[in-house]
Design a protein around this motif. Sequence first.
Motif, PDB file in Angstrom:
ATOM      1  N   ALA A 275       0.828  -1.210   0.000  1.00 47.68           N
ATOM      2  CA  ALA A 275       0.000   0.000   0.000  1.00 47.68           C
ATOM      3  C   ALA A 275       0.861   1.259   0.000  1.00 47.68           C
ATOM      4  O   ALA A 275       0.574   2.230  -0.720  1.00 47.68           O
ATOM      5  N   LEU A 276       1.935   1.261   0.800  1.00 49.34           N
ATOM      6  CA  LEU A 276       2.830   2.424   0.836  1.00 49.34           C
ATOM      7  C   LEU A 276       3.501   2.638  -0.515  1.00 49.34           C
ATOM      8  O   LEU A 276       3.654   3.785  -0.974  1.00 49.34           O
ATOM      9  N   TRP A 277       3.903   1.551  -1.157  1.00 48.99           N
ATOM     10  CA  TRP A 277       4.526   1.646  -2.477  1.00 48.99           C
ATOM     11  C   TRP A 277       3.525   2.210  -3.488  1.00 48.99           C
ATOM     12  O   TRP A 277       3.859   3.083  -4.296  1.00 48.99           O
ATOM     13  N   ALA A 278       2.297   1.739  -3.435  1.00 47.83           N
ATOM     14  CA  ALA A 278       1.267   2.244  -4.342  1.00 47.83           C
ATOM     15  C   ALA A 278       1.002   3.726  -4.105  1.00 47.83           C
ATOM     16  O   ALA A 278       0.909   4.517  -5.055  1.00 47.83           O
ATOM     17  N   TRP A 279       0.885   4.126  -2.845  1.00 43.48           N
ATOM     18  CA  TRP A 279       0.672   5.537  -2.531  1.00 43.48           C
ATOM     19  C   TRP A 279       1.833   6.383  -3.035  1.00 43.48           C
ATOM     20  O   TRP A 279       1.625   7.479  -3.587  1.00 43.48           O
ATOM     21  N   ALA A 280       3.062   5.918  -2.845  1.00 43.88           N
ATOM     22  CA  ALA A 280       4.231   6.676  -3.289  1.00 43.88           C
ATOM     23  C   ALA A 280       4.197   6.879  -4.803  1.00 43.88           C
ATOM     24  O   ALA A 280       4.475   7.985  -5.306  1.00 43.88           O
ATOM     25  N   ALA A 281       3.841   5.837  -5.548  1.00 40.19           N
ATOM     26  CA  ALA A 281       3.773   5.959  -7.006  1.00 40.19           C
ATOM     27  C   ALA A 281       2.701   6.952  -7.429  1.00 40.19           C
ATOM     28  O   ALA A 281       2.910   7.785  -8.318  1.00 40.19           O
ATOM     29  N   ILE A 282       1.546   6.889  -6.786  1.00 34.38           N
ATOM     30  CA  ILE A 282       0.429   7.763  -7.149  1.00 34.38           C
ATOM     31  C   ILE A 282       0.747   9.220  -6.838  1.00 34.38           C
ATOM     32  O   ILE A 282       0.528  10.115  -7.662  1.00 34.38           O
ATOM     33  N   PHE A 283       1.287   9.480  -5.660  1.00 28.93           N
ATOM     34  CA  PHE A 283       1.580  10.868  -5.302  1.00 28.93           C
ATOM     35  C   PHE A 283       2.793  11.403  -6.055  1.00 28.93           C
ATOM     36  O   PHE A 283       2.900  12.617  -6.284  1.00 28.93           O
TER      37      PHE A 283
ATOM     38  N   VAL B 170      10.895   6.137  -7.122  1.00 29.90           N
ATOM     39  CA  VAL B 170       9.839   5.495  -6.320  1.00 29.90           C
ATOM     40  C   VAL B 170       9.879   3.985  -6.507  1.00 29.90           C
ATOM     41  O   VAL B 170       9.728   3.222  -5.549  1.00 29.90           O
ATOM     42  N   LEU B 171      10.093   3.549  -7.747  1.00 27.39           N
ATOM     43  CA  LEU B 171      10.160   2.112  -8.015  1.00 27.39           C
ATOM     44  C   LEU B 171      11.359   1.482  -7.305  1.00 27.39           C
ATOM     45  O   LEU B 171      11.246   0.398  -6.719  1.00 27.39           O
ATOM     46  N   VAL B 172      12.501   2.162  -7.360  1.00 29.30           N
ATOM     47  CA  VAL B 172      13.701   1.640  -6.699  1.00 29.30           C
ATOM     48  C   VAL B 172      13.511   1.606  -5.184  1.00 29.30           C
ATOM     49  O   VAL B 172      13.843   0.611  -4.513  1.00 29.30           O
ATOM     50  N   ALA B 173      12.962   2.688  -4.618  1.00 31.58           N
ATOM     51  CA  ALA B 173      12.746   2.746  -3.165  1.00 31.58           C
ATOM     52  C   ALA B 173      11.743   1.682  -2.730  1.00 31.58           C
ATOM     53  O   ALA B 173      11.926   1.026  -1.690  1.00 31.58           O
ATOM     54  N   GLY B 174      10.692   1.504  -3.515  1.00 25.60           N
ATOM     55  CA  GLY B 174       9.689   0.492  -3.176  1.00 25.60           C
ATOM     56  C   GLY B 174      10.256  -0.905  -3.226  1.00 25.60           C
ATOM     57  O   GLY B 174       9.981  -1.736  -2.340  1.00 25.60           O
ATOM     58  N   LEU B 175      11.064  -1.182  -4.232  1.00 27.20           N
ATOM     59  CA  LEU B 175      11.679  -2.500  -4.336  1.00 27.20           C
ATOM     60  C   LEU B 175      12.644  -2.749  -3.180  1.00 27.20           C
ATOM     61  O   LEU B 175      12.679  -3.847  -2.602  1.00 27.20           O
ATOM     62  N   THR B 176      13.399  -1.716  -2.825  1.00 31.26           N
ATOM     63  CA  THR B 176      14.333  -1.843  -1.700  1.00 31.26           C
ATOM     64  C   THR B 176      13.590  -2.126  -0.406  1.00 31.26           C
ATOM     65  O   THR B 176      13.977  -3.006   0.378  1.00 31.26           O
TER      66      THR B 176
ATOM     67  N   MET C 255       8.247 -11.272  -4.016  1.00 36.11           N
ATOM     68  CA  MET C 255       7.665 -11.388  -5.349  1.00 36.11           C
ATOM     69  C   MET C 255       6.204 -10.977  -5.369  1.00 36.11           C
ATOM     70  O   MET C 255       5.765 -10.228  -6.246  1.00 36.11           O
ATOM     71  N   THR C 256       5.417 -11.467  -4.414  1.00 32.74           N
ATOM     72  CA  THR C 256       3.989 -11.129  -4.402  1.00 32.74           C
ATOM     73  C   THR C 256       3.773  -9.644  -4.149  1.00 32.74           C
ATOM     74  O   THR C 256       2.913  -9.022  -4.773  1.00 32.74           O
ATOM     75  N   THR C 257       4.559  -9.073  -3.246  1.00 31.53           N
ATOM     76  CA  THR C 257       4.388  -7.649  -2.923  1.00 31.53           C
ATOM     77  C   THR C 257       4.800  -6.769  -4.096  1.00 31.53           C
ATOM     78  O   THR C 257       4.144  -5.758  -4.397  1.00 31.53           O
ATOM     79  N   THR C 258       5.877  -7.129  -4.770  1.00 30.88           N
ATOM     80  CA  THR C 258       6.304  -6.372  -5.942  1.00 30.88           C
ATOM     81  C   THR C 258       5.246  -6.430  -7.040  1.00 30.88           C
ATOM     82  O   THR C 258       4.883  -5.400  -7.632  1.00 30.88           O
ATOM     83  N   TRP C 259       4.740  -7.627  -7.303  1.00 35.56           N
ATOM     84  CA  TRP C 259       3.714  -7.787  -8.330  1.00 35.56           C
ATOM     85  C   TRP C 259       2.475  -6.952  -8.009  1.00 35.56           C
ATOM     86  O   TRP C 259       1.967  -6.206  -8.858  1.00 35.56           O
ATOM     87  N   ALA C 260       1.963  -7.045  -6.785  1.00 36.40           N
ATOM     88  CA  ALA C 260       0.749  -6.332  -6.411  1.00 36.40           C
ATOM     89  C   ALA C 260       0.940  -4.817  -6.482  1.00 36.40           C
ATOM     90  O   ALA C 260       0.058  -4.084  -6.936  1.00 36.40           O
ATOM     91  N   SER C 261       2.102  -4.340  -6.033  1.00 33.45           N
ATOM     92  CA  SER C 261       2.357  -2.894  -6.020  1.00 33.45           C
ATOM     93  C   SER C 261       2.428  -2.330  -7.431  1.00 33.45           C
ATOM     94  O   SER C 261       1.894  -1.248  -7.711  1.00 33.45           O
ATOM     95  N   LEU C 262       3.100  -3.052  -8.318  1.00 34.29           N
ATOM     96  CA  LEU C 262       3.195  -2.593  -9.705  1.00 34.29           C
ATOM     97  C   LEU C 262       1.842  -2.693 -10.398  1.00 34.29           C
ATOM     98  O   LEU C 262       1.420  -1.766 -11.100  1.00 34.29           O
ATOM     99  N   TYR C 263       1.152  -3.800 -10.191  1.00 31.78           N
ATOM    100  CA  TYR C 263      -0.113  -4.046 -10.869  1.00 31.78           C
ATOM    101  C   TYR C 263      -1.191  -3.053 -10.430  1.00 31.78           C
ATOM    102  O   TYR C 263      -1.902  -2.480 -11.260  1.00 31.78           O
ATOM    103  N   VAL C 264      -1.306  -2.836  -9.134  1.00 29.82           N
ATOM    104  CA  VAL C 264      -2.352  -1.953  -8.627  1.00 29.82           C
ATOM    105  C   VAL C 264      -1.884  -0.501  -8.584  1.00 29.82           C
ATOM    106  O   VAL C 264      -2.509   0.392  -9.164  1.00 29.82           O
ATOM    107  N   GLY C 265      -0.778  -0.250  -7.888  1.00 29.52           N
ATOM    108  CA  GLY C 265      -0.370   1.130  -7.652  1.00 29.52           C
ATOM    109  C   GLY C 265       0.184   1.841  -8.867  1.00 29.52           C
ATOM    110  O   GLY C 265      -0.277   2.922  -9.234  1.00 29.52           O
ATOM    111  N   VAL C 266       1.176   1.243  -9.525  1.00 32.37           N
ATOM    112  CA  VAL C 266       1.836   1.922 -10.644  1.00 32.37           C
ATOM    113  C   VAL C 266       0.891   2.050 -11.844  1.00 32.37           C
ATOM    114  O   VAL C 266       0.796   3.119 -12.454  1.00 32.37           O
TER     115      VAL C 266
END
Length: 261
Positions: A59-67, A78-84, A104-115
């Motif tokens: 959720a934090l990764w998705a919010w960071a991408a959106i804002f 944002v992508l690098v920070a989220g992956l880290t 893997m699951t968190t990266t997939w969900a964050s990119l799919y939903v947030g980005v």
Amino acid sequence: MLKRRVITAAIGIPIMLALIYWGGWVLAIATAILSTVGIYEMDHMFRSRTLVFFPRIGALWAWAAIFAQAAHWPLLPVLVAGLTATVLAAVVLGREANSFEGAMTTTWASLYVGVLLSFLLLLRTLDHGRRLTFGFFVVIWITDAMAFFMGRKFGRRKLLPHVSPGKTWVGTLSGFFSAMVAGVLLSGWLGLGEWQGALFGAVISVSGQIGDLLESQFKRYTGVKDSGGLLPGHGGFLDRFDSVLLALPLAYYFLRSLGIS
């Protein structure tokens, strides 16, 4: 079932159109809230298959991408920070083999939903972005409606029964050609030529229907019927926005390729 779908659409569509009309930070905050709903629906689906997932990080990764998109900041940091952050969470919170699974699951969900969802903000900020975003959703809704009703009434031959048993060739092609017609009819209002409007409709329809199939395949993989129960008659947020997510970036880059900025 159909009655609940219609009632939900009658309430949800005006709200969505109002958010697009306002744009700016109102749309950004609403998009971030929707992304959180989507992340926790993913959490529900992952848990049904006992897969490790870190929803708060997602959720934090998705919010960071959106804002970042809303503030016109570069998306790559944002992508690098989220992956880290995801990798660190996997190391700290995971246990042995589960660590890699959670990453893997968190990266997939964050990119799919947030980005992917963050491209709604970029689409809205284009020249004539309000009209283009309205047009985008009109084409998506027409595709979905025509595919549903025509496929239900006339569909016989299944499209990909192993992925989505309810989808037919008649429904898919009806949605596609209806989207192209809608694109042509809307072209003048959107500031596009007729052929550009037809291609706009085609890009949205094809990518939207592929996104729909992707979500169907994911639900079959996790063994759930609906991603959630947020929208009566439709299921969850991801059930309703599955066609939107993949179509947003493709529609945006298609418009950019036409010189719209």
